[in-house]
Design an enzyme around this catalytic site. Structure first.
Site, PDB file in Angstrom:
ATOM      1  N   GLY A  53       0.775  -1.245   0.000  1.00 53.29           N
ATOM      2  CA  GLY A  53       0.000   0.000   0.000  1.00 53.29           C
ATOM      3  C   GLY A  53       0.798   1.282   0.000  1.00 53.29           C
ATOM      4  N   ASP A 109       0.869   3.199   4.629  1.00 52.03           N
ATOM      5  CA  ASP A 109      -0.227   3.861   3.925  1.00 52.03           C
ATOM      6  C   ASP A 109      -1.343   4.226   4.896  1.00 52.03           C
ATOM      7  OD1 ASP A 109      -0.700   1.175   4.394  1.00 52.03           O
ATOM      8  OD2 ASP A 109      -1.646   0.770   2.472  1.00 52.03           O
ATOM      9  N   ASP A 112      -5.015   1.208  10.743  1.00 44.52           N
ATOM     10  CA  ASP A 112      -6.424   0.869  10.969  1.00 44.52           C
ATOM     11  C   ASP A 112      -6.557   0.349  12.410  1.00 44.52           C
ATOM     12  OD1 ASP A 112      -9.123   0.149   9.604  1.00 44.52           O
ATOM     13  OD2 ASP A 112      -8.496  -1.736  10.451  1.00 44.52           O
ATOM     14  N   LYS A 140      -6.875   5.879  11.178  1.00 46.97           N
ATOM     15  CA  LYS A 140      -8.248   5.734  11.701  1.00 46.97           C
ATOM     16  C   LYS A 140      -8.169   5.810  13.223  1.00 46.97           C
ATOM     17  CE  LYS A 140      -9.732   2.763   7.890  1.00 46.97           C
ATOM     18  NZ  LYS A 140     -10.187   1.418   7.516  1.00 46.97           N
ATOM     19  N   VAL A 162     -11.252   2.600   2.737  1.00 45.55           N
ATOM     20  CA  VAL A 162     -10.831   3.559   1.712  1.00 45.55           C
ATOM     21  C   VAL A 162      -9.967   2.884   0.643  1.00 45.55           C
ATOM     22  CG1 VAL A 162     -11.021   5.624   3.149  1.00 45.55           C
ATOM     23  CG2 VAL A 162      -8.893   4.334   3.162  1.00 45.55           C
ATOM     24  N   ASP A 168      -5.829  -0.680  -2.001  1.00 43.43           N
ATOM     25  CA  ASP A 168      -6.574  -1.508  -2.961  1.00 43.43           C
ATOM     26  C   ASP A 168      -7.933  -1.965  -2.455  1.00 43.43           C
ATOM     27  OD1 ASP A 168      -5.474  -3.336  -0.963  1.00 43.43           O
ATOM     28  OD2 ASP A 168      -6.186  -4.923  -2.285  1.00 43.43           O
ATOM     29  N   ARG A 174      -5.590   0.603  -6.812  1.00 46.44           N
ATOM     30  CA  ARG A 174      -4.459   1.276  -6.159  1.00 46.44           C
ATOM     31  C   ARG A 174      -4.036   2.508  -6.952  1.00 46.44           C
ATOM     32  NH1 ARG A 174      -2.217  -2.163  -2.217  1.00 46.44           N
ATOM     33  NH2 ARG A 174      -2.415  -4.379  -2.649  1.00 46.44           N
TER      34      ARG A 174
HETATM   35  P1  5GP Z   1      -3.889  -2.487  10.623  1.00 46.27           P
HETATM   36  O1  5GP Z   1      -5.261  -2.947  10.972  1.00 46.27           O
HETATM   37  O2  5GP Z   1      -2.872  -3.511  11.022  1.00 46.27           O
HETATM   38  O3  5GP Z   1      -3.598  -1.130  11.208  1.00 46.27           O
HETATM   39  O4  5GP Z   1      -3.837  -2.314   9.053  1.00 46.27           O
HETATM   40  C1  5GP Z   1      -3.341  -3.340   8.247  1.00 46.27           C
HETATM   41  C2  5GP Z   1      -3.409  -3.087   6.781  1.00 46.27           C
HETATM   42  O5  5GP Z   1      -4.749  -3.262   6.363  1.00 46.27           O
HETATM   43  C3  5GP Z   1      -3.019  -1.720   6.239  1.00 46.27           C
HETATM   44  O6  5GP Z   1      -1.646  -1.551   6.081  1.00 46.27           O
HETATM   45  C4  5GP Z   1      -3.726  -1.778   4.879  1.00 46.27           C
HETATM   46  O7  5GP Z   1      -2.973  -2.503   3.950  1.00 46.27           O
HETATM   47  C5  5GP Z   1      -4.995  -2.529   5.210  1.00 46.27           C
HETATM   48  N1  5GP Z   1      -6.100  -1.597   5.457  1.00 46.27           N
HETATM   49  C6  5GP Z   1      -6.566  -1.126   6.627  1.00 46.27           C
HETATM   50  N2  5GP Z   1      -7.593  -0.284   6.457  1.00 46.27           N
HETATM   51  C7  5GP Z   1      -7.786  -0.225   5.124  1.00 46.27           C
HETATM   52  C8  5GP Z   1      -8.694   0.517   4.300  1.00 46.27           C
HETATM   53  O8  5GP Z   1      -9.555   1.293   4.729  1.00 46.27           O
HETATM   54  N3  5GP Z   1      -8.570   0.309   2.951  1.00 46.27           N
HETATM   55  C9  5GP Z   1      -7.654  -0.524   2.396  1.00 46.27           C
HETATM   56  N4  5GP Z   1      -7.627  -0.637   1.072  1.00 46.27           N
HETATM   57  N5  5GP Z   1      -6.778  -1.222   3.144  1.00 46.27           N
HETATM   58  C10 5GP Z   1      -6.846  -1.064   4.491  1.00 46.27           C
END
Ligand code: 5GP
Length: 183
Positions: A53, A109, A112, A140, A162, A168, A174
């Protein structure tokens, strides 16, 4: 007539709502670049991108940092093609660079749940860098459960899925030029 692609629907038919415009991205990334140029002066940092990402963000960000720097990438997985985190983070591609004693800036990127960040923080700090900081384009905030401050944040966003600007949906979209909310 040819069937429209999802990309065309997003860009030309306003199928998805723009959350962060191309202009806003450009402006904020220039600001971050200037701040990082000040903060990393004389440190020759290693900028570590988290694939996939980050690839567009890191390309724009490093060109806004006016310093000598190295770039490396790692790849982790937690989501697969799902829109909800699986809760498991695994390393798919490790770093090439030796980061011991180096100033490391990790480029994400999006943060979450914060699970990936937590995983990377533990993994990379064990390699004894001189410093370890994180920059994420999108955050977030209401959702993330992390027990440390993220050093640099592009935009705080609501808890929505998003796409675009590197992010993606099932490996496509992307290449959208802005960040969109996918309902
Ligand atoms: P985490 O939950 O570990 O913070 O996020 C893990 C990964 O999930 C991020 O690096 C990203 O690749 C994917 N991700 C999380 N939220 C989103 C979102 O809203 N859209 C997309 N496309 N990928 C997300």
């Amino acid at each position: 007539m040819n069937k429209k692609t999802v990309f065309e629907k997003a860009v030309y038919d306003s199928a998805f709502r723009v959350l962060v415009s191309k202009n806003a991205l450009e402006k904020r990334i220039q600001q971050l670049g200037q701040q990082l140029t000040r903060d990393y002066r004389d440190k020759e940092p290693i900028i570590v991108g988290v694939l996939n990402g980050c690839f567009i963000f890191i390309a724009d960000l490093v060109r806004a940092i006016e310093l000598d720097l190295e770039i490396d990438f790692l790849k982790i997985s937690s989501y697969g093609d799902a829109q909800v985190s699986s809760g498991q983070v695994t390393m798919l591609k490790d770093l090439q660079a030796d980061i011991r004693g180096r100033h490391v800036l990790v480029v994400e990127d999006i943060v979450d749940t914060g699970l990936s960040l937590k995983f990377l923080q533990e993994k990379l700090s064990a390699l004894k860098p001189a410093s370890l900081k994180f920059v994420t384009l999108l955050y977030k905030k209401q959702k993330a459960k992390i027990h440390f401050e993220i050093d640099y944040i592009g935009f705080e966003i609501p808890d929505e899925f998003v796409i675009g600007y590197g992010l993606d949906h099932k490996q496509i979209l992307r290449n959208l030029p802005a960040v969109y909310i996918m309902d």
